[in-house]
Structure formats: structure tokens, C-alpha cells
Scaffold this active site. Structure first.
Site, PDB file in Angstrom:
ATOM      1  N   TYR A  97      29.182   2.018  21.925  1.00  0.00           N
ATOM      2  CA  TYR A  97      27.809   1.988  22.427  1.00  0.00           C
ATOM      3  C   TYR A  97      27.667   3.038  23.522  1.00  0.00           C
ATOM      4  O   TYR A  97      28.495   3.121  24.430  1.00  0.00           O
ATOM      5  CB  TYR A  97      27.476   0.607  23.004  1.00  0.00           C
ATOM      6  CG  TYR A  97      26.114   0.518  23.635  1.00  0.00           C
ATOM      7  CD1 TYR A  97      24.954   0.582  22.854  1.00  0.00           C
ATOM      8  CD2 TYR A  97      25.964   0.367  25.015  1.00  0.00           C
ATOM      9  CE1 TYR A  97      23.692   0.491  23.433  1.00  0.00           C
ATOM     10  CE2 TYR A  97      24.705   0.275  25.605  1.00  0.00           C
ATOM     11  CZ  TYR A  97      23.576   0.335  24.816  1.00  0.00           C
ATOM     12  OH  TYR A  97      22.331   0.250  25.385  1.00  0.00           O
ATOM     13  N   ASP A 140      32.588   9.119  27.196  1.00  0.00           N
ATOM     14  CA  ASP A 140      31.642   8.198  27.818  1.00  0.00           C
ATOM     15  C   ASP A 140      32.440   7.210  28.667  1.00  0.00           C
ATOM     16  O   ASP A 140      33.020   6.255  28.165  1.00  0.00           O
ATOM     17  CB  ASP A 140      30.838   7.474  26.740  1.00  0.00           C
ATOM     18  CG  ASP A 140      29.838   6.486  27.334  1.00  0.00           C
ATOM     19  OD1 ASP A 140      29.884   6.247  28.555  1.00  0.00           O
ATOM     20  OD2 ASP A 140      29.015   5.954  26.559  1.00  0.00           O
ATOM     21  N   LYS A 142      27.133   2.658  36.059  1.00  0.00           N
ATOM     22  CA  LYS A 142      27.684   1.375  36.507  1.00  0.00           C
ATOM     23  C   LYS A 142      28.356   1.451  37.893  1.00  0.00           C
ATOM     24  O   LYS A 142      27.642   1.541  38.886  1.00  0.00           O
ATOM     25  CB  LYS A 142      28.590   0.802  35.412  1.00  0.00           C
ATOM     26  CG  LYS A 142      27.729   0.514  34.156  1.00  0.00           C
ATOM     27  CD  LYS A 142      28.359  -0.270  33.054  1.00  0.00           C
ATOM     28  CE  LYS A 142      27.277  -0.612  32.014  1.00  0.00           C
ATOM     29  NZ  LYS A 142      27.593  -0.290  30.646  1.00  0.00           N
TER      30      LYS A 142
HETATM   31  C1  LIG Z   1      26.497   0.451  29.772  1.00  0.00           C
HETATM   32  C2  LIG Z   1      26.914   1.616  28.965  1.00  0.00           C
HETATM   33  C3  LIG Z   1      26.016   2.659  28.667  1.00  0.00           C
HETATM   34  C4  LIG Z   1      24.567   2.602  29.014  1.00  0.00           C
HETATM   35  O1  LIG Z   1      24.337   2.564  30.383  1.00  0.00           O
HETATM   36  P1  LIG Z   1      22.919   2.003  30.916  1.00  0.00           P
HETATM   37  O2  LIG Z   1      22.998   2.200  32.398  1.00  0.00           O
HETATM   38  O3  LIG Z   1      22.848   0.569  30.488  1.00  0.00           O
HETATM   39  O4  LIG Z   1      21.866   2.833  30.292  1.00  0.00           O
HETATM   40  C5  LIG Z   1      26.517   3.764  28.001  1.00  0.00           C
HETATM   41  N1  LIG Z   1      27.807   3.845  27.642  1.00  0.00           N
HETATM   42  C6  LIG Z   1      28.684   2.854  27.904  1.00  0.00           C
HETATM   43  C7  LIG Z   1      30.105   3.008  27.495  1.00  0.00           C
HETATM   44  C8  LIG Z   1      28.261   1.704  28.558  1.00  0.00           C
HETATM   45  O5  LIG Z   1      29.135   0.715  28.776  1.00  0.00           O
END
Ligand SMILES: *Cc1c(COP(=O)(O)O)cnc(C)c1O
Length: 431
Positions: free
Chosen positions: A148, A243, A271
């Protein structure tokens, strides 16, 4: 099965919320759909504990889905927010905190030479993809099934039926014409990757991968898989985008790339880096990053990007982690919890796997090793649901979905973990 009797404040709020907000929530996973029931509403949270609007408290293993690595409302962050806010909340003009944040990211993450701040992980990955396409002048991207990367169009794409089929939109509203540029491959499958690059490697702008996939269970790369991503992108002139929105600044100063000794071309963060405020960032090779506006042809912008509150909160969180040797402590807590969890489930004779790294963990009710998302899908969902509701009733909040990773924070103590394991034991004895 629901957590709320109709008389609770939570259930009344949720009834109103459903009239006003689609599904009653501002992000789908909060709706408890995977466990069949209704969410509770939070009044306040401190340390590792959450108190709901009805006054019940829970030990929390979500931490706002990752950001709260020091626990809820740590004084170092609430103090700095108060202090900085007195001098202004947003300027839309450069402020010194942005420079300090960029310097800190560059110092901690060796692959990052330049960095741009944005407001969410979704923005970070979306912008990194656009940048990779602009830099390489290619359209296709490769992503992995089960990873994701936020909710932008190119990335909300699920696997087609075979490795070489083009992706299908995973959401209504994403044009097939966008999705067709996203090639979706099974994770941990070198042959599928090599086949795709052999077939159309010269058209691929980038591979984007969750450094450790943690949004469909917690899955680890097989030995050599991440190195292959690195070598194959180099060979074909594509970029490798890590990511690290979830893993960055959680699994050590340099995230997974530090643990695995890899140098991706671009990395995405979010995050933890925002200290609980809305923040994202993407950075990497200076020659690639300099393709961004205002000096390059790839447009990217943000009214609130780099705002002083979010930068100061994030910096306070990073400084505290560094000062308290936080990563080592989190790893020790994680190991302690993992050991207890395994012992408990083994003693009860319940088939399971526990995947853990540092302060991230995932318990699977499954009797096979977890190589990719198809293994994750084999979990005993009925057992998970009973487990979830049993824990909630006894004051332990784990993710309301068997596909989510759990998080420990520096506010969890061994005693909290012991209490949690006792609750797990009681719940498992009852079901
Ligand atoms: C949470 C997450 C996202 C998206 O971040 P948001 O701040 O919710 O838009 C993208 N990549 C990974 C791996 C994530 O865990």
C-alpha cells in the site's frame, strides 16, 4: 458483534457520524469493517493508553497507525507545539524548522541528498512517482501486490491475473488508462520481476516498494530480493523508490535501507517524521530531486508543506528518539513481546506465525510461512474476529483488521506487555 451497546456515547456519536460522514469515518480502516462492528470514539490518550468517550481505557497497539512512536501526547511534543504556535502556525514563507528537518533527514538517511516536505505519505509517494516519470521520461511503474502506498490514482491498482497483465483499478474512479501504466507483481518473486523487465524494462520509470511490506500483514523480503530490485533498476535505467512511510524513523535512523544496507534512488517518509501532525517527505539523489519545480520541470507544491508546527513536532520526536537510544529500547521491547506471544500461542496449541522487526509486529492465525499476500489471506478470520473483540472488551486495542501491523512505543513498559499477554491468554482460553 459490536463493541458498543446502544446506550454508549460512542454508539450515539457513531449514529450521528454516519449521517454526516460517509461510513461515519474519515479513513476506511477506522470503520471496523474487517471485524464486523462499530468503532469507539476517543476522548484522550496519554502514553500507551487510550480513553474512550465512555471512560473505558485501553492499552493501544496502533499508535495512530504508526506516528506515535514515543506514545500518545509526549510532553516533548506537546510543549514544543505550544511554544512554536505562539509565534505563528503557518506562514507560506520559508521558516528555519524546514531547513533543520531537511538537514536531519539527510544526516540520518545516507541515500537522501535533497528532500521535499509535503503533508502526507500519499503525497510523498504520488510525488515521487511523478518525479521518477519526469526524470526518466517513461510512464510505467512496477508495484507489488499487497503493498500500500497511499491512495493516489497510479498506486490504487491491484494485480491482474498474470505477471505480465496490466493492472486493474482497485477503486472506482481510477481510469483504466491510468492503471494500465502500473504493473503489479507478486512480492518475493524474482522470476516475475525479471520477466517484466525483460519484456518492457526500457519503458519502466520506477519500482516502488514498501521497504518491508506492512499494510497486508507484515512480510519480509527473501534474501536477495531487495538487492535484485536495486540491480535490475540500475541495469534498465529505472529508479528504485523505497516507500518508508511506515518504517522510516521507526526501525532505526535510516529505516529499512539502513538495516539492509541499500541505497534507493528515492525514498518516501511520513508518520513518525511528523510527530503526530500531518507530514510527508520524499527525497533522494540530488540530480533526481533537482527535477522538481521551481528549478526543474516536475511540478509539486503544498500550501501547508513544511509548516512550523509539523516540522517542530517531528524534530522533537526524532531528537527524543536519538537522545533516549529509542531504537534499541524499542527493539528490546519488541523482542520481549514476540517471545511472550510465541510462547503463549505455542502453549495453547494454536497455529500461528509472528512476524516482528523492532517495534513492528504482526500475529497471523495461520499454519504456513508468510512469503506474500496470498499467505496472509489464508488466516483464520473467524478466530481473529473473536480474538479482537475479546481483547477490546478486556482493555487491549489491537488493529481492527487481520491485515494490519501493530506498533509498540517507548511509552509501553514490560509490565504493560505482560498485562497484554495475560489478556491474550484469557481471551484465547475463552474462545
Ligand atoms: C500510511 C502509508 C502510506 C500513506 O500515508 P498517509 O499519510 O496515510 O497518506 C503510504 N505508504 C505506506 C507504506 C504507509 O504505511
Amino acid at each position: 458483534m459490536t463493541s458498543n451497546s446502544p446506550a454508549t456515547i460512542s454508539s450515539k456519536l457513531f449514529a450521528v457520524a454516519k449521517e454526516l460522514i460517509p461510513g461515519g469515518v474519515n479513513s476506511p480502516v477506522r470503520a471496523f469493517r474487517n471485524v464486523g462492528g462499530e468503532p469507539f470514539f476517543v476522548r484522550r490518550a496519554k502514553g500507551c493508553r487510550i480513553e474512550d468517550v465512555d471512560g473505558k481505557t485501553y492499552i493501544d497497539y496502533i499508535g495512530s497507525w504508526g506516528p506515535n512512536i514515543l506514545g500518545h501526547a509526549p510532553t516533548v511534543i506537546t510543549n514544543i507545539i505550544h511554544e512554536v504556535a505562539k509565534d505563528g502556525i503557518s506562514f507560506g514563507i520559508p521558516n528555519p524548522f524546514e531547513v533543520e528537518m531537511a538537514r536531519t533527514i539527510r544526516d540520518w538517511v545516507p541515500s537522501v541528498q535533497k528532500v521535499r516536505m509535503c503533508n502526507s505519505g500519499t503525497e510523498a509517494t504520488m510525488s515521487a512517482i511523478r518525479l521518477a516519470r519526469g526524470f526518466t521520461r517513461r510512464d510505467k511503474i512496477v508495484k507489488f501486490d499487497g503493498c500500500y502506498h497511499g491512495h493516489s490514482d497510479s498506486l490504487l491498482v491491484a494485480a491482474g491475473s498474470g505477471a505480465l497483465t496490466h493492472g486493474e483499478p482497485d477503486s472506482a474512479g481510477v481510469p483504466k488508462d491510468f492503471a494500465k501504466h502500473t504493473l503489479v507483481l507478486p512480492y518475493n518473486d524474482p522470476a516475475a520481476l525479471e520477466a517484466v523487465f525483460a519484456a518492457c524494462g526500457e519503458q519502466i520509470a520506477a519500482i516502488i516498494v514498501e521497504s518491508y511490506p506492512a499494510n497486508a500483514g507484515l512480510v519480509f523480503p527473501r534474501p536477495g530480493f531487495l538487492d535484485l530490485l536495486s540491480s535490475i533498476t540500475k541495469k534498465y535505467g529505472a529508479l528504485l523508490i523505497f516507500d518508508e512511510v511506515m518504517t522510516g524513523f521507526r526501525l532505526g535512523k535510516a529505516g529499512v535501507q539502513g538495516l539492509e544496507n541499500l541505497t534507493p534512488d528515492l525514498s518516501c517518509f511520513g508518520k513518525v517524521i511528523g510527530g503526530g501532525l500531518p507530514v510527508g517527505a520524499f527525497g533522494g539523489r540530488a540530480d533526481v530531486m533537482d527535477y522538481l519545480a521551481p528549478i526543474g520541470p516536475v511540478y509539486q507544491a503544498g500550501t501547508l508543506s513544511g509548516n512550523p508546527l509539523a516540522m517542530a513536532a517531528g524534530l522533537a520526536q526524532l531528537r527524543e528518539l536519538e537522545k533516549s537510544s529509542g531504537f534499541a529500547r524499542l527493539d528490546a521491547l519488541g523482542a520481549y513481546f514476540e517471545k511472550g506471544l510465541r510462547a503463549l500461542l505455542t502453549a495453547k496449541g494454536i497455529p500461528h506465525r509472528v512476524n516482528r522487526v523492532g517495534s513492528m509486529f504482526c500475529l497471523f492465525f495461520v499454519d504456513r510461512d508468510i512469503i506474500n499476500v496470498s499467505d496472509v489471506m489464508q488466516q483464520d478470520l473467524a478466530l481473529f474476529k473473536k480474538f479482537f473483540w475479546g481483547c477490546l472488551a478486556k482493555g487491549v486495542y489491537i488493529a481492527p483488521s487481520p491485515y494490519e501491523t501493530g506498533f509498540l512505543s517507548l511509552a509501553h513498559s514490560e509490565a504493560d506487555l505482560d498485562d497484554t499477554l495475560s489478556v491474550f491468554a484469557e481471551v484465547l482460553a475463552e474462545i
